[in-house]
Every structure is written in C-alpha cells, then in structure tokens.
Design an enzyme around this catalytic site. Structure first.
Site, mmCIF file in Angstrom:
data_model
loop_
_atom_site.group_PDB
_atom_site.id
_atom_site.type_symbol
_atom_site.label_atom_id
_atom_site.label_comp_id
_atom_site.label_asym_id
_atom_site.label_seq_id
_atom_site.Cartn_x
_atom_site.Cartn_y
_atom_site.Cartn_z
ATOM 1 N N ASN A 169 0.803 -1.225 0.000
ATOM 2 C CA ASN A 169 0.000 0.000 0.000
ATOM 3 C C ASN A 169 0.846 1.290 0.000
ATOM 4 O O ASN A 169 0.332 2.353 -0.352
ATOM 5 C CB ASN A 169 -0.927 -0.065 1.243
ATOM 6 C CG ASN A 169 -1.551 1.250 1.616
ATOM 7 O OD1 ASN A 169 -2.581 1.641 1.070
ATOM 8 N ND2 ASN A 169 -0.942 1.984 2.553
ATOM 9 N N SER A 191 -4.180 2.654 -8.863
ATOM 10 C CA SER A 191 -4.904 3.937 -8.804
ATOM 11 C C SER A 191 -5.661 4.112 -10.115
ATOM 12 O O SER A 191 -5.280 3.529 -11.145
ATOM 13 C CB SER A 191 -3.883 5.076 -8.653
ATOM 14 O OG SER A 191 -4.485 6.318 -8.951
ATOM 15 N N TYR A 210 3.633 8.846 -11.578
ATOM 16 C CA TYR A 210 2.694 8.088 -10.731
ATOM 17 C C TYR A 210 1.841 7.149 -11.589
ATOM 18 O O TYR A 210 1.655 5.976 -11.244
ATOM 19 C CB TYR A 210 1.838 9.103 -9.976
ATOM 20 C CG TYR A 210 0.902 8.545 -8.937
ATOM 21 C CD1 TYR A 210 1.359 8.160 -7.682
ATOM 22 C CD2 TYR A 210 -0.465 8.451 -9.193
ATOM 23 C CE1 TYR A 210 0.481 7.686 -6.714
ATOM 24 C CE2 TYR A 210 -1.349 7.986 -8.232
ATOM 25 C CZ TYR A 210 -0.875 7.604 -6.993
ATOM 26 O OH TYR A 210 -1.747 7.139 -6.037
ATOM 27 N N ALA A 213 2.582 5.913 -14.491
ATOM 28 C CA ALA A 213 3.439 4.829 -15.016
ATOM 29 C C ALA A 213 3.627 3.754 -13.952
ATOM 30 O O ALA A 213 3.512 2.550 -14.228
ATOM 31 C CB ALA A 213 4.787 5.406 -15.443
ATOM 32 N N LYS A 221 1.692 3.138 -11.334
ATOM 33 C CA LYS A 221 0.435 2.469 -10.977
ATOM 34 C C LYS A 221 -0.059 1.552 -12.099
ATOM 35 O O LYS A 221 -0.736 0.547 -11.830
ATOM 36 C CB LYS A 221 -0.624 3.511 -10.599
ATOM 37 C CG LYS A 221 -0.282 4.311 -9.337
ATOM 38 C CD LYS A 221 -0.151 3.427 -8.103
ATOM 39 C CE LYS A 221 -0.036 4.204 -6.812
ATOM 40 N NZ LYS A 221 0.136 3.343 -5.633
ATOM 41 N N ILE A 268 -9.183 9.781 -2.653
ATOM 42 C CA ILE A 268 -9.492 9.348 -1.287
ATOM 43 C C ILE A 268 -8.983 10.402 -0.304
ATOM 44 O O ILE A 268 -7.854 10.902 -0.458
ATOM 45 C CB ILE A 268 -8.792 7.985 -0.981
ATOM 46 C CG1 ILE A 268 -9.069 6.941 -2.096
ATOM 47 C CG2 ILE A 268 -9.195 7.466 0.394
ATOM 48 C CD1 ILE A 268 -10.514 6.571 -2.318
HETATM 49 P P1 NAP Z 1 -0.574 8.622 2.665
HETATM 50 O O1 NAP Z 1 -1.657 9.105 3.565
HETATM 51 O O2 NAP Z 1 0.443 9.590 2.162
HETATM 52 O O3 NAP Z 1 0.173 7.409 3.416
HETATM 53 C C1 NAP Z 1 1.192 6.709 2.782
HETATM 54 C C2 NAP Z 1 2.140 6.136 3.828
HETATM 55 O O4 NAP Z 1 3.194 5.444 3.115
HETATM 56 C C3 NAP Z 1 2.808 7.217 4.688
HETATM 57 O O5 NAP Z 1 2.875 6.836 6.044
HETATM 58 C C4 NAP Z 1 4.195 7.291 4.074
HETATM 59 O O6 NAP Z 1 5.204 7.757 4.955
HETATM 60 C C5 NAP Z 1 4.445 5.849 3.671
HETATM 61 N N1 NAP Z 1 5.532 5.755 2.734
HETATM 62 C C6 NAP Z 1 5.846 6.623 1.739
HETATM 63 N N2 NAP Z 1 6.965 6.229 1.123
HETATM 64 C C7 NAP Z 1 7.381 5.109 1.738
HETATM 65 C C8 NAP Z 1 8.483 4.252 1.560
HETATM 66 N N3 NAP Z 1 9.407 4.489 0.635
HETATM 67 N N4 NAP Z 1 8.615 3.182 2.361
HETATM 68 C C9 NAP Z 1 7.698 2.932 3.335
HETATM 69 N N5 NAP Z 1 6.623 3.722 3.552
HETATM 70 C C10 NAP Z 1 6.479 4.796 2.765
HETATM 71 O O7 NAP Z 1 -1.160 7.941 1.373
HETATM 72 P P2 NAP Z 1 -2.577 7.208 1.117
HETATM 73 O O8 NAP Z 1 -3.465 8.189 0.474
HETATM 74 O O9 NAP Z 1 -2.999 6.479 2.331
HETATM 75 O O10 NAP Z 1 -2.145 6.188 -0.022
HETATM 76 C C11 NAP Z 1 -2.006 4.780 0.189
HETATM 77 C C12 NAP Z 1 -1.906 4.133 -1.175
HETATM 78 O O11 NAP Z 1 -3.080 4.408 -1.924
HETATM 79 C C13 NAP Z 1 -0.737 4.655 -2.027
HETATM 80 O O12 NAP Z 1 -0.186 3.593 -2.760
HETATM 81 C C14 NAP Z 1 -1.406 5.631 -2.955
HETATM 82 O O13 NAP Z 1 -0.682 5.811 -4.149
HETATM 83 C C15 NAP Z 1 -2.719 4.929 -3.193
HETATM 84 N N6 NAP Z 1 -3.781 5.808 -3.677
HETATM 85 C C16 NAP Z 1 -4.186 6.879 -2.933
HETATM 86 C C17 NAP Z 1 -5.187 7.704 -3.449
HETATM 87 C C18 NAP Z 1 -5.680 8.914 -2.683
HETATM 88 O O14 NAP Z 1 -6.455 9.681 -3.266
HETATM 89 N N7 NAP Z 1 -5.313 9.128 -1.440
HETATM 90 C C19 NAP Z 1 -5.734 7.429 -4.693
HETATM 91 C C20 NAP Z 1 -5.304 6.330 -5.417
HETATM 92 C C21 NAP Z 1 -4.318 5.519 -4.889
HETATM 93 P P3 NAP Z 1 5.711 9.287 4.805
HETATM 94 O O15 NAP Z 1 4.525 10.145 5.093
HETATM 95 O O16 NAP Z 1 6.804 9.394 5.792
HETATM 96 O O17 NAP Z 1 6.169 9.450 3.381
#
Ligand code: NAP
Length: 246
Positions: free
Chosen positions: A89, A141, A154, A156, A158, A187
């Site tokens: 994730n 995504s 991003y 690419a 995903k 989200i």
């Molecule tokens: P988020 O709130 O930013 O949380 C992501 C977590 O991953 C953070 O704790 C972050 O730590 C950690 N992280 C980042 N880089 C990392 C690394 N290299 N190694 C280990 N941990 C790492 O993001 P989210 O919205 O929950 O997203 C979760 C997933 O859903 C992601 O894959 C995202 O691309 C996908 N997604 C999100 C959305 C959306 O709208 N939110 C939409 C589509 C897909 P730091 O804060 O320290 O970087």
C-alpha cells in the site's frame, strides 16, 4: 472475524489508507505488521492497536530499498512466524506536467510505488509459497488505469503495478497465492491535501455520490481481497472510485 489468526503485513500502514486498514484488519482478528518510513507515526499506530487488544508491531523500512526490505521481512517472520497477507500500500506522489517533471522525481516515484511493490513481494513470497496459501494485494490507482494530468511518473508506476499483479496471478495462482490490485479514486488522506478545494469540488461531481472516497472505502476492498471469500478472485483490479467517469 474474517481474518482470525492471519498475519498481515501492510506497507505504508502508519497513516492514511494503510492505517485505517490496519485497524479494520485487527478488528477482524489479524495480527498486524505495520511497515512504514515514518517511525513516529508507525510506533504510535502499533501502540494504538495494542490498546485495543490487537497484536501489532511496527517495522521501519523504505520499500524502495531492497536490502532494507529483506531485513525487515526477516524480522517480521521472526516475530510472527508467518505471513498470510501482504498489502503493498505504500506510495508517494511528486506531481508535475511532463515538461517540468524532474527526472529525479520521475525515478523516486517509480522506485517507491513500483519497485517497492516488487521488493516487498519478492521478500514475502517465499514464506507464502512454503505455506501453499497467501494473498497479495497491490495498490494501484485510477491514474494507473486511465492516466492523470500532471502524474506521468505516478501513472506509469500504478499502471506497472497492474502488469505485475496480472503476471504474478498467473505465476503463483496454481501455488495457492491470490494476487489482486485495488485502484482507488480520490481518497481523503494527506496524499490529496495539495489539490485545491475548487478542484476537489469538481472531482466530487464526477461520481454519482458527489463525494470523495474515504480510507474506509479502500480498506473494505482490501479486506474482501484478503479474506477467504475472495479465494476464486485472482489477477483482478478492483476499482474503488465511486464509479468516476464511467
Ligand atoms: P498517505 O496518507 O500519504 O500514506 C502513505 C504512507 O506510506 C505514509 O505513512 C508514508 O510515509 C508511507 N511511505 C511513503 N513512502 C514510503 C516508503 N518508501 N517506504 C515505506 N513507507 C512509505 O497515502 P494514502 O493516500 O494512504 O495512499 C495509500 C496508497 O493508496 C498509495 O499507494 C497511494 O498511491 C494509493 N492511492 C491513494 C489515493 C488517494 O487519493 N489518497 C488514490 C489512489 C491511490 P511518509 O509520510 O513518511 O512518506
């Protein structure tokens, strides 16, 4: 208790969707390994789960660093003795229109979002193969399925996740491992906090529900794909986007 006695590894489990999924999985009887870059938030999340009587531990790792990930996987298996479910994730964004996109930002997003999924899956798959059962859930995504302005890197990564998901579904399905992806829409987490309010309002109107998705919406999709109820679901991409643009 859909995940009674299962061990779940959730990358990016300290915050956002991963943190909500950790609580939901814990409530459903699982032991939780939270893997994250953010030590403070990860430790707090593990503590919060303990207080609710959920077995959980935090493991700090940068998913883009293969050595880091291998060491983390050894520690997780030492602590819990097994891994049943891996939720890939963790993810980041570094958005810019193509002509302004710095090559380092291109590479970092690929390293974390795509290579990170490869690293973690390679590290945990042997334990699942030895058990003859396992579930791997990769977070893609709608940017990966449909592209998105300002997100060359991003999108690419995903889209690449979908390719890996379908490949691994074929490689490991016959060995008892299900590999699926979830493709969230927009989200409500820190990840979208840089999007201006006006744009978010427009985005809401692109779903019939006139709202953004919640981390719970995505966590519930993870839960289905992690549970035995999805045993005949393999290589699929479950879109959790409120029916955007369809
Ligand atoms: P988020 O709130 O930013 O949380 C992501 C977590 O991953 C953070 O704790 C972050 O730590 C950690 N992280 C980042 N880089 C990392 C690394 N290299 N190694 C280990 N941990 C790492 O993001 P989210 O919205 O929950 O997203 C979760 C997933 O859903 C992601 O894959 C995202 O691309 C996908 N997604 C999100 C959305 C959306 O709208 N939110 C939409 C589509 C897909 P730091 O804060 O320290 O970087």
């Amino acid at each position: 208790m859909r995940l009674k006695e299962k061990t779940v590894v959730i990358t990016g489990g300290a915050k956002g969707i991963g943190a909500v999924a950790a609580s939901l999985f814990g409530k459903n009887g699982a032991q939780i390994a939270i893997v994250d870059f953010d030590k403070k938030a990860g430790e707090e999340k593990a503590q919060q789960l303990h207080e609710k009587g959920i077995e959980a531990a935090f493991f700090q790792a940068d998913v883009s660093n293969s050595e880091n990930v291998r060491e983390m996987a050894v520690k997780v298996i030492e602590q819990f003795g097994k891994v049943d479910i891996l939720i890939n994730n963790a993810g980041i964004t570094r958005d810019a229109m193509l002509l302004k996109l710095d090559v380092d930002d291109f590479k970092r997003v690929i390293d974390v979002n795509l290579t990170g999924v490869f690293n973690c899956t390679q590290a945990f798959l042997p334990a699942m193969l030895a058990q003859g059962k396992g579930k791997i859930i990769n977070t893609s995504s709608i940017a990966g399925t449909g592209g998105n302005i300002g997100q060359t890197n991003y999108s690419a990564a995903k889209a690449g996740i979908i390719g890996m998901t379908r490949t691994w579904a074929k490689e490991f399905g016959r060995k008892g491992i299900n590999v699926n992806a979830v493709a969230p829409g927009f989200i409500e987490t820190d990840m979208i906090e840089t999007i201006p309010e006006k744009i978010l309002e427009q985005i809401k109107t692109m779903t019939p529900y006139n709202r953004l998705g919640t981390p719970e919406d995505v966590a519930n999709a993870y839960l289905f794909l992690a549970s035995d109820e999805s045993d005949f679901v393999n290589g699929t991409v479950l879109e959790v986007d409120g029916g955007m643009l369809k």
